[in-house]
Design a protein around this motif. Structure first.
Motif, mmCIF file in Angstrom:
data_model
loop_
_atom_site.group_PDB
_atom_site.id
_atom_site.type_symbol
_atom_site.label_atom_id
_atom_site.label_comp_id
_atom_site.label_asym_id
_atom_site.label_seq_id
_atom_site.Cartn_x
_atom_site.Cartn_y
_atom_site.Cartn_z
ATOM 1 N N VAL A 164 0.511 -1.203 -0.331
ATOM 2 C CA VAL A 164 0.494 -0.045 0.285
ATOM 3 C C VAL A 164 0.745 1.149 -0.444
ATOM 4 O O VAL A 164 0.234 2.237 -0.551
ATOM 5 C CB VAL A 164 -0.861 0.360 0.879
ATOM 6 N N GLY A 165 1.312 1.298 0.964
ATOM 7 C CA GLY A 165 2.918 2.320 0.728
ATOM 8 C C GLY A 165 3.570 2.342 0.136
ATOM 9 O O GLY A 165 4.024 3.748 -0.125
ATOM 10 N N LEU A 166 3.548 1.790 -1.552
ATOM 11 C CA LEU A 166 4.418 1.933 -2.386
ATOM 12 C C LEU A 166 3.893 2.873 -3.834
ATOM 13 O O LEU A 166 4.253 3.346 -4.676
ATOM 14 C CB LEU A 166 4.679 0.193 -2.516
ATOM 15 N N GLN A 167 2.543 2.401 -3.529
ATOM 16 C CA GLN A 167 1.752 2.633 -4.558
ATOM 17 C C GLN A 167 1.888 4.308 -5.034
ATOM 18 O O GLN A 167 1.362 5.585 -3.639
ATOM 19 C CB GLN A 167 0.474 1.912 -5.308
ATOM 20 N N ASP A 168 1.726 4.943 -6.074
ATOM 21 C CA ASP A 168 1.053 6.453 -6.389
ATOM 22 C C ASP A 168 -0.413 6.629 -5.951
ATOM 23 O O ASP A 168 -0.877 4.838 -6.157
ATOM 24 C CB ASP A 168 0.896 6.819 -7.978
ATOM 25 N N THR A 169 -1.290 7.307 -5.743
ATOM 26 C CA THR A 169 -2.801 7.301 -5.296
ATOM 27 C C THR A 169 -3.177 6.509 -5.851
ATOM 28 O O THR A 169 -4.302 6.132 -6.016
ATOM 29 C CB THR A 169 -2.731 8.741 -5.057
#
Lengths: 841, 114
Positions: free
Chosen positions: A545-550
């Motif tokens: 989750v914390g890796l992805q662009d919005t």
């Protein structure tokens, strides 16, 4: 020949500049002595306000004793020159010292004008000019609750800032109807006032102070001509400057009617061998109260003294850009309608508090002036247009309009500037000078500042200087570091190899393996994409989750107002009437802006976070899947109906298009990928403009690769002809996976192919002849991907835990209050800011 | 909801935070973006409004580090903001409001910065 003795009276910024110019000219025929009545050598008066934010007198110093001594400059501090003896060519100081000169330079500067108001000479009444003044102001501040600045000009606002920093209740009293009356127009002045008042500074315009008497609540009371009054504990006068011409006047040098030492284009006064430069000098009946023209005069005088009769002072640009009380303000050229017939463009954003006005000539071709408040980004470009008298673009309003989504701010490329264009006017650095510096090995802003001094004065040109620097470096073909970012000393391809070979499944494991720090917005999405390409996990696993662009994180494309767009997949562009009706009903229910995309599907705009799961639940129930419009992944396979309906169709393009779209959907790659499948050589699906393109012929499929639309259109290269369906699948599997393995982050197939050594020939050897012996691996990886496909939206709406993130506030059901819309052609759009064109009076 | 500027206000449960990502909270009628950084084991709170994009989106940005600075990159135009000070790394003229934030008894709590 004995040395020429040069005496410089005054060691302010301009006096020092003159001396520095002589030092820099490497001319050893001069012996220089400078006198100052202050206790310090030259310091940066432009930055004087920083004294209050902690800078010391030393920080502001422009020079020091060691530098002068090293270069043979003699200096005398605390001793004012009080008389000039022209027949004997001597100067006489207050202490009785007599020194002879061959050439004399008066750089006596200016003094603050204190209006003749009764009571203006009390203990806590100050001016704002020297470090000593600032020290006195600081002392008064310690025993004051309220402070007033008289004068709302440039310096007055700086003084106001000083009072704010001292923590006293601050008032600014201005005689004119607006702040910065010289530089700003009514609109700009009004916005500046509003912004400053929001900072707690009270602004009183159109107030003429008649007397300063004892106060009741405070130390003093200022009575105004209109009968009102204001109580204050301290007062700073900042009502303009007057040239310091007392010495010249008493010695008979020609003085202008309203003061100032009269000079010609060589900065000579009417007395032989006597020059005047800076704020004490009057050129063409004009006093220049800015440092840049003073510097120019210093150079002209130094040149003339050395025999250069060509260099002249011919006036100066009075444009300014500065930050006053935290508010960005800039003014260029004429802003008060002096040019007949001038017209203007005004951009006024009351929400963001930005005011920009561009004044153009009657024929609209040239720039006359500009006022910028709140956003001075355009200053560099506008100043260059004005200084170089360049033609304006066809639609000049773009120069002051905010940039549209994702684009660079409108402006003009620095490449358009002539080499003579002045980039830094404080130090007179032209574009040509920067080019020379780069050619001589300078490759960072730090280097540039050191070698040319560009951007070290007011700093207003730093963005522009950086652009020129970058453009020069690029044109010289400097090697670009291929490291993906500061956290990994590897390219994307190398990271992909590490992940594949070491079977790394998470970002934190990769970071531990070969990275540092916590990652960033560059490496995180890139690694997320590689992980997804190899292992094809659900992208919203907690680890990812914390890796992805919005866009990937909320499975939608974020729009300019923070809402998302919703794009259901329509393989091949085929949709049943029921499907279309379902989409229409959903769009209606949530009032979504609806548009058919270039990829032959329907895009629904304006969905808020909390609406996304409900919208998608309905879409999934109606048989739709996510279209991955948000992902760097397969977008669409565009097609025609082929031989199913079309009279000319050769093969079943729509059927094959749907099969291919379903085969590769969801696959993450370095950048987005588009396909086209045309049923005959009429090419209605525009397949040659896609990453992968297929065109049906009598003999089978022709496969094209590396096509692109967009910014740099390119036709795909023909990879192979007359292929069977099975061959097409195999070749595409291999090419696609090879691209995923080896391309750079955000590198489209067209660019990848162009950078691939050996080009399409080489690719053919790898894919058709298996020259690298990796085809089995590539196919297996693709099979694995296809087997693990899932509709991310279907997975998401079935997981209550994941849905928790789909709301605007974690602790409230309220919605984002910042969303505002207007209705155009029956649908809603985010509210835009408006531009108006007005005729100058 | 009555809240005071000088006391800590409960916002949500600690496990409502997503590791290495942000959430948005409504606090004293302000939108506040709260981030939990696993690597530094810190929570950060800054204003949710992106002054460049002009939209309430910063809680949906990616967090990252440069040297020792932990920042959030706006999901709109990618400007980076120091999560500790609110300063914009790409345009020092812009600064976000910051808030005091802590985790106490498994509750995420906010307080106005003094």
């Amino acid at each position: 020949m004995s040395k020429q003795r040069v005496i410089v009276v005054g060691n302010g910024m301009v006096g020092h500049k003159f001396i520095d110019t002589i030092i820099g000219s490497d001319n050893h025929n001069f012996e220089v002595i400078t006198f100052s009545e202050e206790s310090r050598l030259a310091y940066d008066r432009v930055q004087l306000s920083y004294f209050f934010s902690g800078k010391t007198a030393d920080d502001l110093a422009l020079t020091d004793a060691a530098y002068y001594e090293e270069n043979g400059i003699k200096f005398v501090l605390n001793d004012k020159v009080v008389d000039l003896d022209f027949p004997n060519k001597n100067v006489i100081t207050a202490s009785g010292r007599v020194e002879s000169y061959d050439k004399l330079v008066l750089a006596t500067g200016s003094f603050p004008f204190v209006p003749p108001i009764p009571g203006n000479d009390q203990e806590h009444c100050h001016v704002y000019r020297t470090i000593d003044d600032l020290e006195n102001i600081t002392e008064s501040g310690k025993t004051s609750k309220v402070g007033v600045v008289i004068g709302g000009g440039l310096l007055g606002l700086e003084a106001g800032n000083a009072l704010v920093n001292l923590g006293v209740e601050t008032h600014i009293v201005e005689f004119a109807p607006r702040l910065m009356a010289v530089q700003l127009d009514d609109g700009g002045g009004a916005l500046l006032k509003r912004k400053i008042e929001e900072l707690g500074v009270q602004v009183h315009t159109q107030k003429a102070t008649t007397e300063i008497v004892a106060g009741e609540q405070c130390r003093y009371r200022m009575n105004f001509a209109d009968g009102s009054f204001l109580e204050t504990d301290m007062i700073i006068f900042s009502a303009g400057i007057r040239p310091q011409d007392e010495l010249a006047r008493s010695c008979g040098i020609a003085i202008g009617e309203r003061g100032g030492i009269v000079i010609n284009n060589h900065c000579q006064t009417n007395i032989d061998d006597v020059y005047a430069i800076g704020e004490c000098a009057l050129w063409e009946n004009f006093i220049f109260g800015l440092v840049a023209p003073g510097y120019q005069m210093a150079k002209v005088a130094a040149a003339h003294m050395q025999g250069d009769k060509e260099t002249e002072f011919t006036g100066a640009d009075m444009s300014t850009k500065l930050k006053l009380l935290g508010v960005d303000v800039a003014s260029i050229g004429e802003v008060h309608g002096q040019t007949p017939g001038a017209q203007s463009y005004t951009y006024h954003d009351e929400i963001e508090q930005v005011y920009k006005r561009l004044i153009v000539s009657a024929d609209g071709k040239k720039m006359v002036g500009a006022v910028l408040v709140g956003d001075v980004e355009a200053y560099g470009t506008l100043l260059q247009l004005k200084l170089n008298d360049m033609d304006l673009p066809a639609n000049p309003s773009v120069l002051i309009l905010p940039a549209a989504g994702g684009e660079e701010a409108a402006g003009m490329g620095v490449d358009a500037l002539p080499d003579t264009a002045a980039i830094c006017s404080c130090f007179d650095v032209s574009k040509g000078d920067i080019k020379e510096a780069v050619a001589a090995g300078c490759c960072s802003m730090g280097d540039l500042k050191e070698s040319t001094k560009a951007a070290t004065g007011c700093g207003g040109c730093s963005a522009l200087a950086k652009q020129v620097l970058d453009s020069e470096l690029a044109s010289l073909g400097f090697e670009v570091n291929k490291d993906i970012c500061e956290h990994f000393a590897y390219s994307r391809q190398e990271l992909a190899d590490i992940i594949r070979v070491k079977r790394i499944k998470t970002f934190s494991a990769l970071l531990a393996e070969c990275g540092s720090g916590i990652g960033c917005e560059i490496c995180k999405p890139a690694v997320a994409s590689i992980l997804a390409s190899y292992w094809n996990d659900y992208v919203l696993e907690d680890e990812h989750v914390g890796l992805q662009d919005t866009n990937d994180n909320y499975l939608g494309n974020m729009q300019k107002d923070g809402t998302y767009s919703v794009v259901p997949r329509m393989p091949g562009g085929e949709v049943t009437p029921d499907g279309l009706i379902a989409i229409g009903q959903i769009a209606n229910e949530f009032n979504l802006y609806t548009k058919v995309t270039g990829g032959a599907r329907v895009d629904l705009f304006g969905a808020q976070l909390h609406q996304l799961p409900t919208i998608w639940k309905k879409l999934v129930d109606a048989g739709f899947e996510t279209g991955h419009a948000y992902g760097k992944s397969l977008r669409t396979v565009k097609s025609c109906v082929g031989d199913t309906w079309c009279r000319y169709g050769v093969k079943n393009s729509i059927g094959f298009a749907i099969e291919l779209e379903n085969r590769y959907k969801g696959l993450r790659s370095p950048h987005k990928v588009k396909f086209g499948v045309s049923g005959c050589t009429r090419e209605c699906a525009e397949a040659q403009g896609k990453d992968f393109g297929l065109i049906a012929t009598d003999g089978g499929w022709n496969l094209y690769f590396g096509g692109n639309g967009g910014m740099r259109p390119r036709h795909g290269d023909l990879f192979a002809s007359d292929l069977t369906d099975e061959q097409v699948r195999t070749y595409i599997d291999r090419i696609y996976m090879f691209y995923i393995r080896t391309a750079d982050r955000l590198q489209r197939t067209s660019v990848w192919l162009e950078n691939l050594e050996g080009g399409i020939e080489y690719l053919r050897k790898v894919v058709v002849d298996d020259s690298l012996n990796i085809n089995a691996e590539l196919e297996a990886e693709m099979q694995n991907n296809i087997a693990h496909y899932q509709c991310e939206w279907k997975t998401t709406i079935e997981s209550p835990e994941k849905l928790k993130r789909f709301k605007h506030f974690i602790n409230s059901q309220e919605q984002d209050s910042g969303l505002v819309y207007k209705i155009v052609r029956g649908q809603r759009f985010p509210l835009e800011k408006e531009i108006e064109v007005t005729e100058l009076v | 909801m009555e809240t005071s500027n000088t006391t800590w206000t409960n916002i949500c449960a600690a496990n409502d935070l997503t590791p290495n990502a942000g959430i948005c909270a409504l606090y004293n009628e302000q939108q506040v973006a709260i981030f939990l950084c696993k690597q530094t084991n810190n929570v950060y709170a800054v204003a949710n409004y992106d002054p460049f994009g002009g939209a309430n989106v910063l809680s949906r940005g990616l967090i990252g580090s440069t040297q020792d600075i932990i920042y959030v990159a706006s999901p709109l135009y990618k400007q980076r903001f120091n999560l500790s000070t609110g300063e914009c790394l790409d345009s020092p003229d812009h600064k976000l409001k910051t808030y005091n934030v802590r985790i106490e008894n498994d509750q995420v709590q906010l307080k106005e910065a003094s």
